[in-house]
Write a protein that holds these residues in place. Structure first.
Motif, PDB file in Angstrom:
ATOM      1  N   ILE A  55       0.828  -1.218   0.000  1.00 45.92           N
ATOM      2  CA  ILE A  55       0.000   0.000   0.000  1.00 45.92           C
ATOM      3  C   ILE A  55       0.861   1.265   0.000  1.00 45.92           C
ATOM      4  O   ILE A  55       0.584   2.216  -0.726  1.00 45.92           O
ATOM      5  N   PHE A  56       1.918   1.270   0.822  1.00 40.84           N
ATOM      6  CA  PHE A  56       2.714   2.502   0.931  1.00 40.84           C
ATOM      7  C   PHE A  56       3.809   2.604  -0.134  1.00 40.84           C
ATOM      8  O   PHE A  56       4.372   3.685  -0.349  1.00 40.84           O
ATOM      9  N   LEU A  71       5.450   9.011   6.879  1.00 46.50           N
ATOM     10  CA  LEU A  71       4.221   8.448   6.307  1.00 46.50           C
ATOM     11  C   LEU A  71       3.028   9.398   6.445  1.00 46.50           C
ATOM     12  O   LEU A  71       1.895   9.027   6.153  1.00 46.50           O
ATOM     13  N   ILE A  72       3.308  10.597   6.931  1.00 44.87           N
ATOM     14  CA  ILE A  72       2.211  11.533   7.223  1.00 44.87           C
ATOM     15  C   ILE A  72       2.360  12.776   6.345  1.00 44.87           C
ATOM     16  O   ILE A  72       3.462  13.328   6.253  1.00 44.87           O
ATOM     17  N   LYS A 106       5.058   6.368  -0.796  1.00 47.57           N
ATOM     18  CA  LYS A 106       6.450   6.674  -1.139  1.00 47.57           C
ATOM     19  C   LYS A 106       6.510   7.653  -2.318  1.00 47.57           C
ATOM     20  O   LYS A 106       7.334   8.562  -2.362  1.00 47.57           O
ATOM     21  N   ASP A 107       5.553   7.493  -3.270  1.00 47.45           N
ATOM     22  CA  ASP A 107       5.584   8.374  -4.448  1.00 47.45           C
ATOM     23  C   ASP A 107       5.029   9.770  -4.158  1.00 47.45           C
ATOM     24  O   ASP A 107       4.865  10.592  -5.039  1.00 47.45           O
ATOM     25  N   GLY A 108       4.741  10.024  -2.892  1.00 49.21           N
ATOM     26  CA  GLY A 108       4.301  11.374  -2.510  1.00 49.21           C
ATOM     27  C   GLY A 108       2.795  11.564  -2.581  1.00 49.21           C
ATOM     28  O   GLY A 108       2.285  12.612  -2.194  1.00 49.21           O
TER      29      GLY A 108
END
Ligand code: C2E
Ligand code: MG
Ligand code: MG
Length: 719
Positions: A55-56, A71-72, A106-108
């Motif tokens: 997911i992330f 992650l925020i 991760k891709d923003g």
């Protein structure tokens, strides 16, 4: 990584730790359908599962040991101590906790998440297990639902829900910056007619075009909302001057009016607009909307395509409406109503054959209020049900009492309004009233307006059949105004047609109305119905309709509606209607002279003195119509140039109203165009140019009368 995990596991207090082996804990984490991470008390990531990686978009080696801030989304980081799902400090929030927030891949890219946090105390401190659910889809569905709840599905414009919200926002802003807000209530004119005959798709396309045109007239931050089929509202936020709203309204009307290509036709559509301004005309959205609608109704009264600002006068109108409603609620109890009766006369015998009951209201504060004003209000409020029952009861009782007193029995006609008609208790009420009063059902007639029957034919038919079973008579009121489908009409068991007053008023001088009146008479007779003309005020109207076969009349010409005592007297006297011809005897040749120069009229009359004609002369075309209606005129001699209505118009109307007459035009000018036009319109038989020889005039008139008598004789031969 494994080190970190082992570290964490070892740290978990044995009492409170889950009784899981290390591998089973691994399995447990990995089979969770949602991303899971374990974070220590300094917000460092200790463990994540495979779902987390998917997911992330991170490999677990990239996050373990890092701060959760990675992650925020940035905007939540400053206040993470109190930002719902990101408060990880167990001292502030030691309990289990769930919340919604946003997470960062991760891709923003951001995505909405639901986070469940569960603190676990270990010997070395507290760690938090965070289960994170991706709720993007759920949010999308929710947004879609919200959109649907707030927008019109066809045009995509905001609906009334969202409008209320937008007005609220505009008002807040206006208060803060001391500005004004305008609300425009837009209602399209004759919209049903515009949509008639369009297929569903074409109609939808037209509506979308209309919505687009409205939007094109306002700024981006103004709102255009659709409230109903052809009803729209426009909110103009931060307005500097209220007059600007008028400019927008004009612009909207201009833009809307442009011809629109829909399907095979090009149509024009106009709209009426009412405008209310905050704060002057209302402090809240609801009041503004109501007042803008009131202003729109006033705009409609002015004609199509007008706009109107809400005014104090309109405000007074609402106030007086409310006062009237308050008074109306007490009127029955205070005995403020009375019933007047207007005779209905037979046009063959001249005798009275019935009477209509007409409600009157006299209020202490308001004075006499006309039924045209209070009946619609009674209808709107439902008060018409008890009031209507009272009228019915009074009318039946009065009629029965007059019969007992020896008057010849006849029917009393009582009006039924739509709400009464559709009231499920109506049939029972009527049966009870007839029973209580002892009046035979055939002496009660119920008047139902044409419009009522048209709207819902099948149910109306059932209702009317039920009424007919009671044995009462039924008439159709204001006939000619309700666009009835004639094929339906013959399915209804009516006894009588009441020709609407609007045709009667114009019957002697408007060929269109005369044609309708004649058609109504023929139609009624074809369907075996009697026809009564209401609102007869002049001898001309009476004679015109009587000679064309109308059966009955009701109108001021014989009597106004009278209070019951006066009416009783009239009945006792047995006065009847006198017809002009009966009293006069019918002269043979009647000539009508119309010329604006009275000298000329006098000289023609002199020239014809020996001819034995009955000569009717007038300087006005309008009087000419009245004379034509009242008398059997054979020949009309009219000037062509007259002020007001010119001779061509006059004669061509006469040719349609009284085609049997012979029409001769005269003019002092050799105006060939005019004469040609008159001949082409079939309006004249001969043209005499002024000045004319008396001898020639006499000869021409004699020929004209012969012609008239010949065609009359042919007519009688045929019939
Ligand atoms: P309607 O049933 O068509 O009644 C005829 C109206 O024409 C009456 O108006 C009457 O006074 C008027 N009228 C009669 N002859 C003439 C005339 O020669 N010239 C002119 N200018 N008018 C004439 P009114 O009494 O004002 O009633 C208006 C309407 O109010 C009635 O129209 C009817 O629709 C309604 N109405 C009256 N009484 C009642 C009632 O008890 N119940 C219900 N539901 N409606 C009623
Ligand atoms: Mg009536
Ligand atoms: Mg009527």
């Amino acid at each position: 990584m494994t080190h970190q995990r082992r570290f964490a596991m070892k740290k978990i207090d044995t009492d409170k730790a889950l009784p899981l082996s290390e591998t089973r804990f691994d399995d447990f984490l990995e089979c969770s359908p949602d991303p899971v991470m374990i974070v220590d008390d300094r917000h460092r990531v200790l463990i994540v599962n495979r779902r987390f990686e998917t997911i992330f978009g991170y490999d677990r080696s990239e996050v373990i040991g890092s701060s959760v801030e990675k992650l925020i989304p940035q905007r939540f980081i400053h206040h993470r101590d109190n930002a719902g799902g990101y408060c990880l400090n167990p001292e502030i929030r030691p309990m289990h906790h769930s919340g919604e927030n946003f997470a960062l891949r991760k891709d923003g890219s951001e995505f909405p998440v639901e986070i469940h946090l569960g603190p676990i105390t270990t010997a070395e401190g507290t760690v938090v297990v965070a289960t994170i659910r991706d709720i993007s889809e759920q949010k999308q569905n929710q947004a879609q639902l919200e959109y649907l709840a707030n927008h019109d599905s066809l045009t995509g414009l905001p609906n009334c829900n969202l409008l209320e919200d937008r007005i609220g926002q505009a008002l807040l802003q206006a208060k803060r910056f001391q500005q004004q807000v305008a609300l425009l209530f837009v209602d399209f004119d004759r919209f049903k007619l515009f949509m008639a005959g369009l297929s569903h798709d074409t109609g939808d396309r037209a509506l979308k075009k209309i919505a687009g045109r409205l939007k094109a007239c306002v700024r981006e931050y103004d709102t255009v909302a659709r409230l109903g089929d052809d009803v729209f509202a426009i909110v103009l936020a931060n307005l500097h001057e209220s007059a600007d709203a008028g400019k927008v309204a004009q612009n909207v009307q201009k833009n809307v009016l442009r011809p629109m290509e829909i399907g095979p036709r090009v149509s024009e559509l106009s709209c009426s607009i009412g405008i209310s301004i905050h704060p002057k005309d209302g402090k809240d959205g609801r009041t503004l909307l109501k007042n803008a609608e009131v202003a729109m109704l006033r705009a409609k009264e002015k004609g199509r395509g007008c706009f109107q600002f809400f005014t104090d006068e309109l405000n007074d109108r609402i106030a007086s409406h409310m006062t009237m409603e308050r008074c109306l609620r007490q009127a029955l109890e205070n005995q403020e109503f009375s019933v007047h009766y207007q005779p209905q006369m037979d046009l063959r015998t001249g005798r009275m054959i019935g009477f209509e009951a007409l409600l009157r209201w006299q209020n202490f504060d308001l004075g006499a209020v006309s039924p045209g004003r209070f009946i619609p209000l009674a209808e709107e409020t439902g008060l018409i049900i008890p009031i209507g029952e009272w009228v019915l009861r009074t009318a039946c009782m009065d009629n029965k009492n007059w019969q007992k007193a020896g008057c010849s029995p006849m029917a009393v006609a009582v009006n039924l309004s739509p709400r009464q008609f559709w009231d499920p208790g109506l049939v029972d009420t009527i049966a009870r009233v007839l029973d209580d009063s002892g009046l035979e059902p055939r002496y009660l007639e119920l008047e139902i307006t044409e419009g009522l029957v048209v709207r819902d034919v099948e149910n109306a038919l059932a209702m009317i059949s039920a009424l007919k079973k009671l044995g009462v008579q039924l008439s159709i009121d204001d006939f000619g105004t309700g666009y009835s489908n004639l094929s339906h009409l013959k399915r209804f068991p009516f006894d009588k047609l009441k020709m609407d007053i609007s045709f009667v008023r114009e019957v002697t001088h408007d060929p269109g109305c005369a044609a309708i009146a004649k058609t109504i008479i023929a139609l009624a007779h074809n369907l075996n119905l009697k026809v009564i003309a209401e609102g007869i005020e002049t001898e001309g109207q009476l004679s015109y309709l009587r000679l064309r076969g109308c059966d009955e009349m009701q109108g001021f010409y014989f009597s106004k509606p009278l209070p019951s005592q006066d009416f009783e007297r009239l009945m006792m006297e047995g006065r009847s209607l006198q017809f002009p011809e009966q009293s006069e005897g019918r002269p043979k040749r009647v000539l009508l002279l119309v010329d604006d120069e009275s000298n000329l009229l006098a000289s023609i009359e002199r020239a014809l003195r020996q001819e034995g004609y009955r000569i009717l002369a007038t300087t006005k075309a309008s009087e000419g119509f009245e004379l034509l209606a009242k008398n059997r005129i054979g020949v009309v001699l009219s000037d062509l140039r007259m002020p007001g209505m010119d001779g061509i118009e006059f004669l061509s109307r006469v040719s349609r109203l009284h085609p049997e007459t012979i029409r001769i035009a005269m003019s002092g000018y050799a105006d060939m165009n005019m004469v040609t036009e008159a001949i082409n319109r079939g309006a004249i038989y001969k043209f005499l140019s002024k000045p004319f020889e008396n001898q020639a005039l006499r000869q021409n008139l004699a020929k004209a009368f012969e012609q008239y008598e010949l065609s009359l004789a042919r007519h009688y031969d045929r019939t």
